[in-house]
Enzyme design. Structure first.
Site, short mmCIF file in Angstrom:
data_model
loop_
_atom_site.label_atom_id
_atom_site.label_comp_id
_atom_site.label_asym_id
_atom_site.label_seq_id
_atom_site.Cartn_x
_atom_site.Cartn_y
_atom_site.Cartn_z
N GLU A 130 -8.48 0.90 0.31
CA GLU A 130 -7.33 1.74 -0.01
C GLU A 130 -7.71 2.86 -0.98
O GLU A 130 -8.37 2.59 -1.98
CB GLU A 130 -6.21 0.89 -0.62
CG GLU A 130 -4.90 1.64 -0.70
CD GLU A 130 -3.75 0.75 -1.17
OE1 GLU A 130 -2.64 0.88 -0.64
OE2 GLU A 130 -3.96 -0.08 -2.07
N GLU A 170 0.78 -9.42 -4.30
CA GLU A 170 0.04 -9.23 -3.05
C GLU A 170 0.73 -9.94 -1.89
O GLU A 170 0.73 -9.45 -0.76
CB GLU A 170 -1.40 -9.72 -3.20
CG GLU A 170 -2.18 -9.05 -4.33
CD GLU A 170 -2.11 -7.54 -4.31
OE1 GLU A 170 -2.16 -6.95 -3.20
OE2 GLU A 170 -2.02 -6.93 -5.38
N HIS A 181 3.44 -7.99 -0.37
CA HIS A 181 2.91 -6.93 0.50
C HIS A 181 2.76 -7.38 1.95
O HIS A 181 2.70 -6.53 2.85
CB HIS A 181 1.54 -6.49 0.01
CG HIS A 181 1.57 -5.42 -1.03
ND1 HIS A 181 2.31 -4.27 -0.89
CD2 HIS A 181 0.90 -5.30 -2.21
CE1 HIS A 181 2.11 -3.49 -1.95
NE2 HIS A 181 1.27 -4.09 -2.76
#
Length: 858
Positions: free
Chosen positions: A135, A309, A312
């Site tokens: 990312e 996380e 996500h």
């Protein structure tokens, strides 16, 4: 970074033209071990088969790839000359058909910067470990692709690895008889969340099971992995506990089963981020495996990251933003849901206090920089995207979502999320898609709310105004809202106004309060008329909104005398936050803030808040105190830290926290002698465990004050011959007060490019010591001279580390401020991302000088 950028307009044009239908990626990682090449980078073979459609047959486009060389390119069976179509970062493709197959055979480079395929050699045992980190746009360093989030596709990976290794990918995999690891095809996902981890990792497994409404059972294989050298410290049971609690929470509230099969969590070395939400293979920095004794705040921080996380998997992986403008669609939600789920599903029930005191401080700082931006940002290209993983996108966005829950209601918010997932599964969205479902479920005008909160920048200040009647009771309490001239938006706030007073027992406790909707420049809170006179007014009690809460004069006097007596931990955290914002805004002298910490921090029960107070006190001394008072302030802080260390309960979290703070501020001969004594065993503090991490904490001040030479540091490194030990040793070596040491550190950082990302950070941390201002002053001019060269030659990750870390903020005088402004004036054409970093540092320095002026006048 020349030629490696990708603009939003290019991505939009390519997204309208092409659709990816599938990837097959074959990586040969056997070159990771053994001798590397005599010259040039160590590389691995990457063969990508990319299938895609084209809306306009005959058109041309490009594929992203950053690689030292390309061996072959074949488009629809037609060989293309790599020397003609590959320019180092893109492969030109033309005469496209309605359906296309592209095969790219490349030699890609292993990374030492944490970008792409990172290669790490464990100094403890010589083992090699690999992992990927992409990312926003580094998958192209590992395989050829369309590097933009809206061109999703399913992936099949196969990896050839050295004997004895294990390999992990987003999908489940096995090692076949031919020695190749082959992985199940993924769901359609974006390039930046594909992942590979490979090496002789220590691997632990478990299983999550859950009954489904249709009578079936959801079974998710769980895995957790780390380097072999950390296995003895790895508390995988606690990682799995939080993981299962999170999966329960998200399944209870999202009504969409986890869609990505298995759930592995890899703790990897030299990681640039906290973690990354690769579906089925989440990666974390290995510092979340604790080598020594830590406080509950560390375990809370890890739990928050695990749950961030996990959120996500739905917000970001299942449903993904179309372009990085809407990065907040995943990061703000994950930041909010991470804390929300942690408080409701785990043992860390005070998580919102940490959020109010710690996470929001990051947002407040970012929102007052000249680079501040709306939560929905204007991201022109990938360099912009890289820098927008900031306090606004994460913490301000999460704060605003907390406000949204108060505004729209919890049930409406969660039902909106459920509809959002079902409506846009495996797709890409923009702001309007989310607002549409929230309007459906809440009945509220989301466009107006978004206009105020998501599409404008800046932070409002809320200040109480109080009028008393002849009877001494409250006649009127009003909340005054203001905004900076640069961002004058006044926003609607849902707030709780709390009234506190001292009890006969000496406790500062709430006795009245109400929630109110604040709008415009002044709002009267009618419900509190007639209340008895308060000693303290908090205008954002319970931390419902995002604002800088100000204090009236009487409340400030109360906190000076009685802050430690505040019985409610959230009220204490909010009071400390208000005081810190006043210090940063040059409304409260730095010495007064330090005095408040010395007077009241010893009574702080929340360990996360206490750690934040130590950080703020140290920052107040280094940056905001008048230079003439720094020595006195440092002495007071060290004396106070030692006093609290000796007074703390033996073996307690508070003792450990004060010990670490004492080591950071120790300067006087006696303090340094105590550090040396604790290190060599000639001194003891009852209950204090001087483990390896504490040993490095104690060695730090000895090195930076010239009490520990190279031999002493190397002896400690020999005792701790690990990756962590190497980083600590590099930092300590660079911190020694010697012109020769600083020259060598500057050379390896600015003139050479040999250090890994982790060692760049460690060297910078050692170089910039607040007690060595005169020693490093000669490097300020060289910093500005080197900026554009460093930015052009280094990867963006290393460039950001150097530009931020070596800015001469310790040369805090008008001449340095003028030099920074002069560079900005003279380099109007420099890369926008580089200019942003320098502008932010310049603004921080200007703020520090204003605060020093305030402190000098005290």
């Amino acid at each position: 970074m020349p030629g490696e950028n990708l603009s939003r307009d290019e991505a939009r044009e390519r997204g309208e033209l092409l659709s990816a239908t599938g990837y097959e990626v074959a990586l040969d990682l056997r070159s990771a071990v053994g001798e590397g090449p005599a010259t040039g980078p160590r590389t691995f073979r990457s063969v990508t088969t990319l299938r895609f459609t084209c809306a306009r047959p005959g058109a041309a486009s490009f594929v992203d790839l950053i690689a030292p060389s390309v061996t072959g390119v074949t488009l629809n069976g037609r060989p293309l000359d790599p020397s003609t179509v590959f320019d180092g970062s893109r492969i030109a493709i033309g005469d496209l058909q309605a359906e296309n197959t592209l095969v790219v055979d490349a030699q890609c480079a292993y990374s030492r910067t944490g970008e792409g395929m990172h290669r790490f050699v464990d100094p403890e045992d010589g083992e090699v470990y690999l992992y990927t980190q992409y990312e926003p746009a580094d998958a192209r360093r590992v395989y050829a692709n369309f590097e933009q989030p809206d061109l999703k596709a399913p992936y099949r990976f196969e990896v050839t690895a050295p004997d004895g290794w294990q390999v992990w990918n987003n999908g489940a995999g096995t090692r076949d008889a031919d020695g190749v690891w082959r992985f199940a095809e993924t769901k359609p996902i974006s390039t930046y969340i594909t992942a590979v981890v490979a090496g002789p990792y220590h691997y632990v497994t478990d299983t999550y099971r859950r009954a489904l409404p249709d009578g079936g059972e959801l079974e998710i294989p769980l895995g957790a992995l780390c380097r072999k050298g950390l296995a003895k410290h790895f508390d995988a049971d606690d990682v799995f506990l939080v993981t299962k609690q999170g999966l329960d929470f998200f399944h209870d509230n999202f009504d969409y089963p986890y869609p990505f099969g298995k759930y592995d969590q890899a703790f990897v070395p030299e990681y640039n981020l906290g973690a990354m939400e690769n579906p089925g293979l989440v990666t974390f920095r290995e510092e979340y495996i604790y080598r020594g004794k830590v406080t509950q705040a560390s375990y809370e921080r890890r739990a928050n990251v695990i749950l961030h996380e996990m959120a996500h998997m739905w917000f970001g992986d299942l449903v993904t933003m179309r372009w990085w403008d809407d990065l907040w669609l995943k990061e703000s939600f994950a930041d909010f849901m991470g804390c929300f789920s942690m408080v409701e599903a785990t043992r860390f029930t005070n998580g919102w206090i940490t959020f109010a005191n710690n996470r929001k401080a990051w947002a407040y700082r970012a929102d007052q920089l000249p680079s501040t931006h709306p939560i929905t940002a204007d991201i022109r290209d990938l360099e912009d995207a890289k820098l927008n993983f900031d306090g606004i996108t994460y913490a301000k966005g999460a704060s605003v979502l907390k406000q949204l829950v108060a505004y729209a209601g919890r049930d409406a918010f969660l039902e909106g999320a459920r509809r959002y997932f079902k409506r846009h599964a495996y797709g890409n969205t923009e702001l309007g898609d989310l607002l549409a479902v929230l309007e459906e479920t809440s009945g509220r005008d989301m466009a107006g709310w978004a206009g105020s909160w998501l599409q404008t920048a800046g932070v409002n200040s809320l200040t109480p105004q109080i009028v008393y009647g002849d009877d001494g009771r409250v006649q009127e309490i009003a909340v005054v809202q203001d905004a900076p001239e640069s961002h004058p938006e006044l926003r609607p706030h849902r707030v709780a106004v709390g009234l506190y007073r001292l009890t006969p027992e000496g406790e500062l406790a709430a006795y009245a309060g109400t929630e109110a909707d604040v709008a415009g420049p002044r709002t009267v809170v009618t419900e509190l008329a007639g209340a008895e006179r308060p000693d303290l007014i908090l205008v954002n009690d319970q931390d419902l909104t995002y604002c800088k809460a100000r204090l009236d004069a009487a409340s400030l006097d109360t906190l000076r005398a009685h802050l430690g007596a505040l019985s409610d931990p959230m009220a204490r955290a909010l009071s400390w936050s208000a005081l810190w914002n006043m210090t940063r805004d040059a409304l409260l002298p730095a010495r007064d803030f330090i005095a408040l910490v010395l007077a009241h921090a010893g009574r702080e029960s929340d360990i996360g808040v206490l750690q934040m107070l130590h950080t703020w006190a140290e920052s107040a001394l280094v940056h905001y105190a008048a230079p003439a008072w720094r020595a006195e302030g440092g002495r007071l802080l060290a004396e106070g830290a030692l006093r609290e260390l000796r007074a703390a309960e033996p073996g307690s979290q508070h003792q450990l926290t004060w010990a670490r703070f004492f080591a950071r501020v120790a300067e006087a001969d006696g303090d340094l002698a105590l550090c040396q004594g604790l290190l060599d065993g000639s001194e003891q503090v009852p209950g204090l465990d001087v483990d390896q991490e504490m040993r490095w904490a104690l060695l730090g001040p000895l090195a930076s004050h010239g009490r520990a030479d190279r031999a002493a540091i190397e002896a400690e490194h020999a005792r701790d011959d690990t990756a962590s030990g190497e980083r600590h040793a590099v930092r300590c070596l660079a911190s020694r007060p010697s012109a020769e040491v600083k020259a060598e550190a500057w050379k390896v950082l600015v003139e050479q490019d040999t250090l890994s990302n982790a060692l760049v950070e460690a060297t910078i941390a050692g170089f910039a010591q607040s007690g060595q201002r005169e020693l490093i002053a000669p490097y300020a001019p060289g910093y500005f001279d080197a900026l554009e060269r460093v930015w052009a030659e280094r990867s963006i990750q290393i460039g950001v580390l150097i530009v931020r870390g070596l800015f001469p903020d310790l040369q805090d005088d008008p001449a340095t401020l003028a030099a920074a402004r002069g560079w900005l004036d003279e380099h109007a054409g420099a890369a926008p991302a580089l200019r942003r970093l320098v502008r932010e540092a310049e603004d921080d320095l200007a703020r520090a000088l204003r605060a020093q002026e305030c402190d000098a006048a005290a």
